[in-house]
Write an enzyme that holds these catalytic residues in place. Structure first.
Site, PDB file in Angstrom:
ATOM      1  N   GLY A 267     -40.402 -13.262  22.658  1.00 41.21           N
ATOM      2  CA  GLY A 267     -40.111 -14.334  23.622  1.00 41.21           C
ATOM      3  C   GLY A 267     -41.340 -15.077  24.111  1.00 41.21           C
TER       4      GLY A 267
ATOM      5  N   LYS B   2     -43.353 -21.357  17.620  1.00 38.54           N
ATOM      6  CA  LYS B   2     -44.056 -21.702  18.860  1.00 38.54           C
ATOM      7  C   LYS B   2     -45.429 -22.265  18.528  1.00 38.54           C
ATOM      8  CE  LYS B   2     -40.931 -20.235  21.701  1.00 38.54           C
ATOM      9  NZ  LYS B   2     -40.257 -21.117  22.634  1.00 38.54           N
TER      10      LYS B   2
ATOM     11  N   ASP C 255     -44.584 -17.614  24.363  1.00 40.63           N
ATOM     12  CA  ASP C 255     -44.902 -18.979  23.946  1.00 40.63           C
ATOM     13  C   ASP C 255     -46.202 -19.402  24.602  1.00 40.63           C
ATOM     14  OD1 ASP C 255     -44.370 -20.298  26.553  1.00 40.63           O
ATOM     15  OD2 ASP C 255     -42.267 -19.831  26.172  1.00 40.63           O
TER      16      ASP C 255
ATOM     17  N   ALA D  46     -31.079 -21.479  23.711  1.00 42.27           N
ATOM     18  CA  ALA D  46     -30.600 -20.103  23.888  1.00 42.27           C
ATOM     19  C   ALA D  46     -31.738 -19.175  23.510  1.00 42.27           C
ATOM     20  CB  ALA D  46     -29.383 -19.841  23.025  1.00 42.27           C
ATOM     21  N   GLY D  47     -31.504 -17.914  23.530  1.00 46.53           N
ATOM     22  CA  GLY D  47     -32.552 -16.988  23.125  1.00 46.53           C
ATOM     23  C   GLY D  47     -32.765 -15.884  24.141  1.00 46.53           C
TER      24      GLY D  47
ATOM     25  N   GLU E 293     -40.398 -29.544  20.656  1.00 48.38           N
ATOM     26  CA  GLU E 293     -39.628 -29.207  21.853  1.00 48.38           C
ATOM     27  C   GLU E 293     -40.562 -29.075  23.052  1.00 48.38           C
ATOM     28  OE1 GLU E 293     -36.819 -26.145  20.925  1.00 48.38           O
ATOM     29  OE2 GLU E 293     -37.044 -25.197  22.895  1.00 48.38           O
TER      30      GLU E 293
ATOM     31  N   ASN F 239     -43.390 -25.620  24.698  1.00 46.84           N
ATOM     32  CA  ASN F 239     -43.125 -25.091  26.040  1.00 46.84           C
ATOM     33  C   ASN F 239     -43.970 -25.723  27.152  1.00 46.84           C
ATOM     34  OD1 ASN F 239     -42.169 -22.733  24.088  1.00 46.84           O
ATOM     35  ND2 ASN F 239     -41.012 -22.636  25.999  1.00 46.84           N
TER      36      ASN F 239
ATOM     37  N   LYS G  99     -37.614 -21.870  13.977  1.00 46.24           N
ATOM     38  CA  LYS G  99     -38.432 -22.509  15.021  1.00 46.24           C
ATOM     39  C   LYS G  99     -39.711 -21.709  15.234  1.00 46.24           C
ATOM     40  CE  LYS G  99     -37.245 -22.914  19.542  1.00 46.24           C
ATOM     41  NZ  LYS G  99     -36.297 -23.353  20.588  1.00 46.24           N
TER      42      LYS G  99
ATOM     43  N   TYR H 205     -37.759 -10.375  29.281  1.00 45.25           N
ATOM     44  CA  TYR H 205     -36.433 -10.999  29.343  1.00 45.25           C
ATOM     45  C   TYR H 205     -35.561 -10.269  30.372  1.00 45.25           C
ATOM     46  CZ  TYR H 205     -36.758 -14.312  25.440  1.00 45.25           C
ATOM     47  OH  TYR H 205     -37.068 -15.378  24.643  1.00 45.25           O
TER      48      TYR H 205
HETATM   49  C1  LIG Z   1     -40.019 -17.698  27.452  1.00 45.71           C
HETATM   50  C2  LIG Z   1     -38.904 -18.000  26.510  1.00 45.71           C
HETATM   51  O1  LIG Z   1     -38.823 -17.025  25.502  1.00 45.71           O
HETATM   52  C3  LIG Z   1     -39.070 -19.359  25.859  1.00 45.71           C
HETATM   53  O2  LIG Z   1     -40.191 -19.351  24.991  1.00 45.71           O
HETATM   54  C4  LIG Z   1     -37.815 -19.699  25.100  1.00 45.71           C
HETATM   55  C5  LIG Z   1     -37.828 -21.019  24.452  1.00 45.71           C
HETATM   56  O3  LIG Z   1     -38.590 -21.909  24.728  1.00 45.71           O
HETATM   57  C6  LIG Z   1     -36.829 -21.286  23.409  1.00 45.71           C
HETATM   58  O4  LIG Z   1     -36.112 -20.375  22.995  1.00 45.71           O
HETATM   59  O5  LIG Z   1     -36.721 -22.432  23.022  1.00 45.71           O
HETATM   60 MG   LIG Z   2     -37.912 -23.829  23.981  1.00 48.70          MG
END
Ligand SMILES: C[C@H](O)[C@@H](O)CC(=O)C(=O)O
Ligand SMILES: [Mg+2]
Length: 390
Positions: free
Chosen positions: A24, A222, A26, A356-357, A276, A252, A220, A34
Site C-alpha cells: 500500500g 507508483k 506510495d 479501491a485497494g 493519477e 499520490n 498500476k 491499512y
Molecule cells: C496509501 C494507499 O495505499 C494509496 O497508495 C492507494 C492509492 O493511491 C491507489 O490505490 O490508487
Molecule cells: Mg491512487
C-alpha cells in the site's frame, strides 16, 4: 419492506500492519497500515440483521474517525429505518450538516469519513432487508426514488434533479441486458497491488509476472519519489508485461504543477494511460493545466480518491481537469453522494474508474460501478475498476 428502529450503533478501530511489508506504500504514504473505522448498526426488528459500514484509513487517526462516528451517532439512534430511507436526502443532509460538527468539515475530512461509514452501514442494512446486494437494490430502484437519495445542493449549476431523472430514465433502456452481461462476464479491472513504491525490483518483477500469468492485462505502478527509480521500475514492468498491456501511474499528490508535467514528459515513453493524483487534490486549476499539457502525449489525468465531496468533482469536470474520474466509496458521503458524482460524470461524458485497494474498498466500490454501468453510463469504454490481486 424496510423495518425496525435503530437500537444500537457500535464502531471499532480495525488495523492491519501492512507497513511491515511495504504493502500500500506510495510517494506520500510511505508506511500505511491499512485500517478502517468499522460501524455496525442494529435494529429492534426480529430478523437479527445488522448493517455494516466502513471508512478506510491508514492506521493513525482511525481513533479520531471513531470519535467522529460516536459524535454523529445520535442522528441515527432511535430512528426508524423506514423514515431514514424514506427521506434519504433529508437524512444525508442532517448527518452531513450537523449544526456544530459541520464547522470541522463541512462535508470533508474526518467528519465526512465518519458520515460515509455510518451511511454505508445504513445502505448495507437496507439492502440486506430487501434480500439483495446494494448494486441490485440500486439497479431495481425507480429513477425518482434514486434521485430522492441525492443532495443536489451546490451542484444544481451543472446537474439538476430533472437532469438526473432524465439520465436515469434513459438508462432504463437495455438495463436488463447489461445486468445479464455483468452477471455473466463481470466488470473489467486492473491490479493495483504489484507495484507499491516500497517493493523491491525483484518483488515487482515476481508480482507482475504472476499477475500476467493469472490473466491481468492492466497494471498500476507508483511513481513520484525519484525519477531514476521510476524509470528503472517502469522499464522493468514494461519488460515483463510487454508494450501492449495497459499501464497506469500514480503519484499520490507528490508534485507541484510544473514538476508533474516535466516528470511525466520523461515517463511518457512507457506509454501510461493515466497519471493519477499528480498534485494536490484541491488544486482544480492545477489539474487542468497538467491535463492540457499531457493529453497531447497520450496521457490522461485521473483523480478522486482524496476529492472530499461532489463540489470538487463538479469543478474538476467543469474545468476539464481530468480524463478519468475516481470515485471513492468511503471518502464521499457513501452511496448518496457517489450517485450525484456518477450522474455528473455521465453528463460530462467522463469515464468513472473507481478508486479501491484499501480495506473493504474493492468490495464496496463494485456495487457503485455495477450500478453505473447498468443504469447510468451503459458504456465500458475507458472504464475499469481498481482491485487487488490475490
Ligand atoms: C496509501 C494507499 O495505499 C494509496 O497508495 C492507494 C492509492 O493511491 C491507489 O490505490 O490508487
Ligand atoms: Mg491512487
Amino acid at each position: 419492506m424496510v423495518r425496525g428502529r435503530i437500537s444500537r450503533l457500535s464502531v471499532r478501530d480495525v488495523r492491519f500492519p501492512t507497513s511491515l511489508g511495504g504493502h500500500g506504500s506510495d510517494a506520500m504514504h510511505t508506511d500505511p497500515d491499512y485500517s478502517a473505522a468499522y460501524v455496525v448498526i442494529e435494529t429492534d426488528a426480529e430478523d437479527g440483521l445488522k448493517g455494516c459500514g466502513i471508512t478506510f484509513t491508514l492506521g493513525k487517526g482511525t481513533e479520531v474517525v471513531v470519535c467522529a462516528v460516536n459524535a454523529l451517532a445520535h442522528h441515527v439512534l432511535n430512528k426508524d429505518l423506514k423514515d431514514i430511507v424514506g427521506d434519504f436526502r433529508g437524512f444525508y443532509r442532517q448527518l452531513a450538516n450537523d449544526g456544530q460538527l459541520r464547522w470541522i468539515g463541512p462535508e470533508k475530512g474526518v467528519v465526512h469519513l465518519a458520515t460515509a461509514a455510518i451511511l454505508n452501514a445504513v445502505w448495507d442494512l437496507w439492502a440486506k432487508q430487501e434480500g439483495k446486494p446494494v448494486w441490485k437494490l440500486l439497479v431495481d430502484m425507480d429513477p425518482r426514488t434514486l434521485v430522492s437519495c441525492i443532495d443536489f445542493r451546490y451542484i444544481t449549476d451543472v446537474l439538476t434533479e430533472e437532469d438526473a431523472l432524465e439520465i436515469l430514465q434513459k438508462g432504463q433502456v437495455g438495463k436488463k441486458e447489461r445486468e445479464e452481461q455483468m452477471l455473466a462476464q463481470g466488470y473489467p479491472a486492473y491490479t493495483t497491488s504489484c507495484a507499491w513504491l516500497g517493493y523491491s525490483d525483484d518483488m515487482l518483477k515476481q508480482l507482475c509476472t504472476q499477475a500476467l500469468k493469472d490473466g491481468w492485462t492492466r497494471f498500476k505502478v507508483k511513481v513520484g519519489a525519484d525519477l531514476q527509480d521510476d524509470e528503472r521500475r517502469c522499464r522493468l514492468i514494461r519488460d515483463v508485461i510487454g508494450p501492449e498491456k495497459t499501464l497506469m501511474m500514480d503519484a499520490n499528490q507528490r508534485w507541484d504543477v510544473p514538476e508533474a508535467v516535466e516528470w511525466m514528459s520523461k515517463l511518457a515513453k512507457f506509454k501510461p494511460l493515466w497519471i493519477e493524483e499528480p498534485t494536490s487534490p484541491d488544486d482544480i486549476l492545477g489539474h487542468a493545466t497538467i491535463s492540457k499539457a499531457l493529453v497531447p502525449l497520450g496521457i490522461g489525468v485521473a483523480t478522486g480518491e482524496q476529492c472530499h465531496n461532489r463540489v470538487i468533482f463538479k469543478q474538476l469536470l467543469q474545468a476539464k481537469a481530468l480524463q478519468f474520474l475516481q470515485i471513492d466509496s468511503c471518502r464521499l458521503g457513501s452511496v448518496n453522494e457517489n450517485l450525484s458524482v456518477l450522474l455528473m460524470a455521465k453528463k460530462f461524458e467522463i469515464p468513472v474508474c473507481p478508486h479501491a485497494g484499501g480495506v473493504g474498498l474493492c468490495e464496496l466500490v463494485q456495487h457503485l460501478i455495477l450500478f453505473d454501468y447498468i443504469s447510468v453510463s451503459a458504456s465500458l469504454k475507458n472504464r475499469m475498476l481498481a482491485t487487488q490481486q490475490k
